[in-house]
Design a protein around this motif. Structure first.
Motif, PDB file in Angstrom:
ATOM      1  N   TYR A  18       0.732  -1.215  -0.121  1.00 52.57           N
ATOM      2  CA  TYR A  18      -0.122   0.036   0.059  1.00 52.57           C
ATOM      3  C   TYR A  18       0.795   1.132   0.062  1.00 52.57           C
ATOM      4  N   HIS A  19       2.191   1.124   0.790  1.00 51.09           N
ATOM      5  CA  HIS A  19       2.825   2.296   0.944  1.00 51.09           C
ATOM      6  C   HIS A  19       3.751   2.649  -0.419  1.00 51.09           C
ATOM      7  N   ILE A  20       4.033   1.565  -0.944  1.00 52.70           N
ATOM      8  CA  ILE A  20       4.924   1.351  -2.036  1.00 52.70           C
ATOM      9  C   ILE A  20       4.201   2.148  -3.261  1.00 52.70           C
ATOM     10  N   ILE A  21       2.886   1.777  -3.390  1.00 53.53           N
ATOM     11  CA  ILE A  21       2.063   2.407  -4.274  1.00 53.53           C
ATOM     12  C   ILE A  21       1.886   3.977  -4.242  1.00 53.53           C
ATOM     13  N   ALA A  22       1.660   4.204  -2.900  1.00 57.41           N
ATOM     14  CA  ALA A  22       1.462   5.508  -2.671  1.00 57.41           C
ATOM     15  C   ALA A  22       2.654   6.407  -2.905  1.00 57.41           C
ATOM     16  N   LYS A  23       3.939   5.812  -2.678  1.00 55.56           N
ATOM     17  CA  LYS A  23       5.160   6.517  -2.917  1.00 55.56           C
ATOM     18  C   LYS A  23       5.282   6.659  -4.545  1.00 55.56           C
ATOM     19  N   ILE A  24       4.942   5.605  -5.102  1.00 54.87           N
ATOM     20  CA  ILE A  24       4.784   5.736  -6.972  1.00 54.87           C
ATOM     21  C   ILE A  24       3.966   6.802  -7.251  1.00 54.87           C
TER      22      ILE A  24
END
Length: 348
Positions: A18-24
């Motif tokens: 979830y947080h990786i996608i948010a950073k992307i």
């Protein structure tokens, strides 16, 4: 900076993903992102560029189908069953077989340049021996030295993904891969580790301490870990096509932020051997009550794990990727506990 998309994220509805996608999305708002997960109802981003696919890494047809839809340049491989809650067969099917299915599909689609694998320091630790300022040069443990099925599976998956590095028959244009082995990850939406700490803190039970509490243990805030994943992906993408180069205190901090501070004079220290005895008793009680279908809340393995020294040296990530944690431990804890407090109030 190289474009990271299109992106495929395995376990894309999980906490770390979830947080990786948010950073992307912060970096590339229009990036096309595809998620593979067996549970697509949690941790969703409303962005129309994020596509959630209900599919199973253990099913080769599912992986091949989603890979052809996504046609990714970058893969973030975060999917994994729980550290201790899944049946042993799941580790082989999801972690090992899933890694092979992912690699095979990535080679066939012929668009993938970078694959970042979220692994675990458990591959170099027997969960009995302390790790002190450990680097990537430590050997991966195998049976019989390594007894934990989860860690054996993660090591096998690491081997497969590392072997695929520059080895897809495309010379210098083969898939580039790397593994990230984070310490214990915490942050918003962490219903596992931090969620359990928060529940204990709300109950006012954090004054009980097993062991002397002097064992350093590395934690990492999930936002910092997501940054590290993107840095790794960019490093791989920038290298693509080029020749190969020749602890207990945290629980009490959570408790204080949750409104139940614990004074040092109120701490009840339980010797490690007593904790192991209680864990053994709990395992038997849970087994008898559930007929062997439900794990105990307190286990000997958990006691051993929580009383180890486990510190990891992050110099390589700093030197190679330029990684610098943007969020300090205290701020990370405050953000995380605030999320749990707000969501607990919504559910009340």
């Amino acid at each position: 900076m190289s474009s990271i998309g299109p992106v495929l994220v395995t376990g894309g509805n999980g906490f770390i993903a979830y947080h990786i996608i948010a950073k992307i999305l912060e970096e590339e708002p229009d990036c096309s992102i595809h998620s593979i997960d067996v549970n697509i109802d949690r941790n969703r981003h409303p962005n129309p560029n994020v596509h959630y696919h209900h599919s199973d890494l253990a099913c080769v047809e599912d992986v091949q189908r989603i890979m052809q839809i996504a046609r990714p340049v970058t893969i973030f491989h975060t999917a994994s069953p729980g550290f201790s809650d899944a049946p042993e067969s799941a580790y082989q099917r999801i972690i090992v077989d899933g890694a092979h299915h992912l690699l095979d599909a990535a080679v066939k689609v012929n668009t993938v340049r970078a694959l970042v694998n979220t692994s675990t320091p458990g591959v170099i630790n027997d969960n009995h021996t302390d790790l002190i300022d450990t680097t990537e040069e430590m050997p991966i443990l195998r049976p019989a030295q390594q007894k934990r099925v989860y860690c054996i599976a993660k090591a096998d998956a690491e081997d497969a993904i590392q072997a695929a590095n520059r080895n897809s028959g495309q010379d210098d244009r083969g898939i580039l891969t790397c593994a990230i082995r984070p310490g214990l990850v915490f942050g918003e939406r962490d219903v596992g580790s931090l969620g359990k700490m928060f529940a204990v803190a709300r109950q006012g039970k954090t004054r009980f301490q097993i062991g002397n509490g002097q064992n350093p243990y590395d934690f990492i805030y999930v936002g910092n870990l997501a940054d590290a994943h993107l840095l790794a992906a960019h490093a791989l993408l920038n290298a693509w096509g080029k020749p190969s180069p020749a602890d207990a205190s945290t629980r009490r901090a959570v408790s204080a932020l949750a409104g139940n501070p614990v004074r040092s004079e109120d701490i009840v220290v339980i010797p490690k051997w007593v904790g192991l005895t209680l864990g053994f008793q709990n395992e038997w009680v849970a087994w008898i009550i559930s007929g062997g279908t439900r794990p105990a809340n307190m286990t000997r393995e958990g006691i051993r794990f929580s009383t180890l020294i486990r510190t990891l040296n992050g110099n390589k990530a700093k030197q190679v990727l330029g990684y610098r944690p943007k969020v300090g431990m205290q701020e990370g804890l405050e953000r995380s506990v605030r999320w749990f407090m707000e969501n607990a109030e919504r559910e009340a």
